[in-house]
Scaffold this motif. Structure first.
Motif, mmCIF file in Angstrom:
data_model
loop_
_atom_site.group_PDB
_atom_site.id
_atom_site.type_symbol
_atom_site.label_atom_id
_atom_site.label_comp_id
_atom_site.label_asym_id
_atom_site.label_seq_id
_atom_site.Cartn_x
_atom_site.Cartn_y
_atom_site.Cartn_z
ATOM 1 N N ILE A 1 2.603 -8.393 -14.765
ATOM 2 C CA ILE A 1 2.144 -8.356 -13.368
ATOM 3 C C ILE A 1 0.964 -7.396 -13.280
ATOM 4 O O ILE A 1 1.088 -6.214 -13.612
ATOM 5 N N ARG A 2 -0.182 -7.926 -12.846
ATOM 6 C CA ARG A 2 -1.405 -7.117 -12.773
ATOM 7 C C ARG A 2 -1.574 -6.494 -11.387
ATOM 8 O O ARG A 2 -2.031 -5.373 -11.267
ATOM 9 N N TRP A 3 -1.259 -7.286 -10.344
ATOM 10 C CA TRP A 3 -1.435 -6.790 -8.971
ATOM 11 C C TRP A 3 -0.201 -7.093 -8.129
ATOM 12 O O TRP A 3 0.402 -8.163 -8.251
ATOM 13 N N ILE A 4 0.149 -6.178 -7.263
ATOM 14 C CA ILE A 4 1.127 -6.413 -6.193
ATOM 15 C C ILE A 4 0.358 -6.286 -4.882
ATOM 16 O O ILE A 4 -0.285 -5.265 -4.622
ATOM 17 N N VAL A 5 0.413 -7.331 -4.081
ATOM 18 C CA VAL A 5 -0.320 -7.352 -2.809
ATOM 19 C C VAL A 5 0.685 -7.387 -1.663
ATOM 20 O O VAL A 5 1.695 -8.094 -1.745
ATOM 21 N N THR B 1 -1.359 -2.666 -10.043
ATOM 22 C CA THR B 1 -2.104 -2.042 -8.951
ATOM 23 C C THR B 1 -1.624 -2.630 -7.621
ATOM 24 O O THR B 1 -1.545 -3.859 -7.476
ATOM 25 N N ILE B 2 -1.292 -1.749 -6.681
ATOM 26 C CA ILE B 2 -0.786 -2.201 -5.377
ATOM 27 C C ILE B 2 -1.958 -2.258 -4.402
ATOM 28 O O ILE B 2 -2.656 -1.264 -4.185
ATOM 29 N N ILE B 3 -2.166 -3.436 -3.820
ATOM 30 C CA ILE B 3 -3.311 -3.669 -2.940
ATOM 31 C C ILE B 3 -2.811 -4.093 -1.556
ATOM 32 O O ILE B 3 -1.845 -4.864 -1.447
ATOM 33 N N GLN C 1 8.763 4.182 1.539
ATOM 34 C CA GLN C 1 7.464 3.516 1.586
ATOM 35 C C GLN C 1 6.701 3.724 0.281
ATOM 36 O O GLN C 1 6.711 4.815 -0.277
ATOM 37 N N THR C 2 6.067 2.697 -0.178
ATOM 38 C CA THR C 2 5.147 2.810 -1.307
ATOM 39 C C THR C 2 3.758 2.465 -0.790
ATOM 40 O O THR C 2 3.488 1.310 -0.457
ATOM 41 N N PHE C 3 2.907 3.452 -0.685
ATOM 42 C CA PHE C 3 1.571 3.221 -0.152
ATOM 43 C C PHE C 3 0.708 2.493 -1.189
ATOM 44 O O PHE C 3 0.916 2.647 -2.398
ATOM 45 N N PRO C 4 -0.241 1.693 -0.721
ATOM 46 C CA PRO C 4 -1.099 0.953 -1.670
ATOM 47 C C PRO C 4 -1.997 1.887 -2.477
ATOM 48 O O PRO C 4 -2.394 2.954 -2.021
ATOM 49 N N ASP C 5 -2.323 1.426 -3.680
ATOM 50 C CA ASP C 5 -3.290 2.158 -4.520
ATOM 51 C C ASP C 5 -4.719 1.828 -4.108
ATOM 52 O O ASP C 5 -5.635 2.617 -4.316
ATOM 53 N N GLN C 6 -4.898 0.639 -3.574
ATOM 54 C CA GLN C 6 -6.249 0.147 -3.269
ATOM 55 C C GLN C 6 -6.185 -0.616 -1.955
ATOM 56 O O GLN C 6 -5.227 -1.368 -1.716
#
Ligand SMILES: [Zn+2]
Length: 451
Positions: free
Chosen positions: A68-72, A100-102, A142-147
């Motif tokens: 998994i490259r991105w979680i949106v 990466t969380i977007i 809560q998990t805040f986004p990285d990007q």
């Protein structure tokens, strides 16, 4: 009925569906949307709980073993992404780089607001999802986004192109996913195959024109397939569904504003509108989640203040005082109230007699009683010699996770209407003993004259 437990997405995951080669919808909270790219998997939404993640990933791994490259985040309603820690832990266990969380930039602001209002959100969620308040933590994990991004973001430098599109609709932080090569659109929270849930009784304002604009932008992409937030991919009448939903929302806005301009109040507007069948009798306008009346209410709410034009409500009495006054003002109680002896025989009426003492003691799914009556109201009524009972659900309407779930999750009315105290929902029934002489209103508290 068991419908609540069977369909509540907090309880159960739906099996993975293949939308197209390398494109999947994973049944978590809504349709989690998975896209294979040359850089790895894009995952939109991780579900309502880390507990569901191992099963969901095991199912996904039947189709692809890519990292998994991105979680949106589809949007900032947190239940859609409580499963993030489970996905991160799985990546670590596999030895993959951390995804990466977007999210759209407005998710950050929303998350901060939810952290600030955690107690309120738990209270609202307990009503909407029919769970005890304790099931919703006052301090949400809560998990805040990285990007973050503002308008759009293109992922995938080679091979399959994935575009994240800002799609303000249910919330101001919705992300849709557009795959231009395949012409597949993940509509996210903007496409729910139901009349848009604008004007929810429990939530903040939602703008129908903003939502319509987003749907028209979707239609301009000319998608061949739309994956809605819930349910199956739509492969037919895709453009029609998008544009006609937008047209219905614009019709609502125009018609309500025209009546506001004439000086009509919300109650008059609700009963004056004549909804055209060609817009509202379509499957995508089914009132399974939202309701046309509630859209009307939000349009009015957005253009006016909070006052309902009732002078009583401009500077209201304390609810305790109001409840006692209403109870005491029943002049002909013999004509209005059922004899107490008739309610001693048990059954539904007998159960209703016992409700004040137990009100609010349980909140689990399947409990069909309404929200707890305010303790102060019960106390005031007891002091006034009046029995209160908690209102029953509206017969014929289904609560919880079945039909019209959010709309009606908080609506309750008495099984046998006697009198309802303003803004409390408490119902005055017969006094427990020695009713006063009929025909003479009792003023319980002098302050109640300000009712
Ligand atoms: Zn949502």
């Amino acid at each position: 009925m068991t419908d609540t437990a069977e369909r509540n997405p907090l309880d159960k995951r739906r099996p993975t569906q293949v939308v197209a080669p390398g494109i999947y919808q994973l049944g978590l909270q809504g349709n989690s949307f998975i896209v294979e790219t040359e850089q790895g998997l894009l995952v939109v939404d991780t579900g309502p709980s880390p507990d569901l993640v191992p099963d969901a990933l095991a199912d996904l791994r039947q189709h692809t073993d890519a990292p998994i490259r991105w979680i949106v985040y589809s949007h900032g309603h947190m239940g859609y992404n409580y499963g993030v820690p489970g996905f991160l832990a799985d990546a670590e266990r596999r030895g993959d780089p951390r995804p990466t969380i977007i999210a759209h930039e407005n998710v950050v602001r929303r998350y901060r607001r939810y952290a600030e209002t955690g107690g309120l959100q738990a209270h609202l969620n307990s009503m909407q999802f029919r769970r005890a308040k304790a099931a919703f933590p006052a301090v949400p994990p809560q998990t805040f986004p990285d990007q973050t991004y503002a308008e759009s973001l293109t992922l995938g430098t080679t091979g399959r192109v994935v575009q994240l599109l800002w799609a303000p609709s249910e919330t101001d932080d919705v992300t849709a996913v557009w795959l231009p090569q395949e012409r597949i659109l993940y509509g996210s929270a903007a496409v729910i195959e139901s009349i848009p849930n604008i004007g929810t009784p429990l939530r903040t304002l939602r703008d129908p024109v903003r939502w319509a604009d987003t749907l028209d932008r979707f239609a301009a992409l000319d998608p061949a397939v739309v994956v809605p937030e819930w349910g199956k991919p739509r492969r037919e009448k895709v453009g029609e569904m998008l544009t006609e939903t937008a047209r219905a929302l614009r019709w609502l806005r125009a018609e309500v504003v025209a009546r506001l301009n004439k000086g009509m109040a919300v109650g008059e507007i609700l009963h004056d509108l004549d909804y055209p069948a060609e817009l509202f009798d379509e499957p995508w306008m089914a009132e399974t989640y939202g309701h046309r009346d509630f859209v009307v209410r939000d349009i009015v709410r957005a253009e006016t203040g909070w006052w309902d034009f009732n002078p009583t409500n401009l500077h209201p009495s304390h609810p305790d005082v109001a409840a006692a006054a209403v109870a005491g003002a029943i002049a002909d109680q013999a004509a209005v109230l059922a004899p107490r002896a008739a309610r001693r025989g048990g059954g539904a009426a007998g159960a209703a007699r016992d409700r004040p003492a137990r009100a609010g003691a349980r909140g689990r799914a399947g409990d069909r009683r309404g929200p707890r009556a305010e303790g102060g109201v019960v106390r005031a009524a007891r002091e006034a010699g009046v029995e209160l009972r908690v209102a029953e659900p509206v017969p014929g309407l289904v609560h919880g996770w079945s039909r019209r779930r959010e709309c009606f999750g908080s609506l309750w009315r008495p099984k046998t209407l006697t009198n309802v105290a303003p803004s409390t929902g408490a119902v005055a029934t017969r006094p427990p003993a020695s009713p006063p002489a009929t025909g003479v209103p009792r003023v319980v508290d002098p302050a109640a004259r300000g009712l």
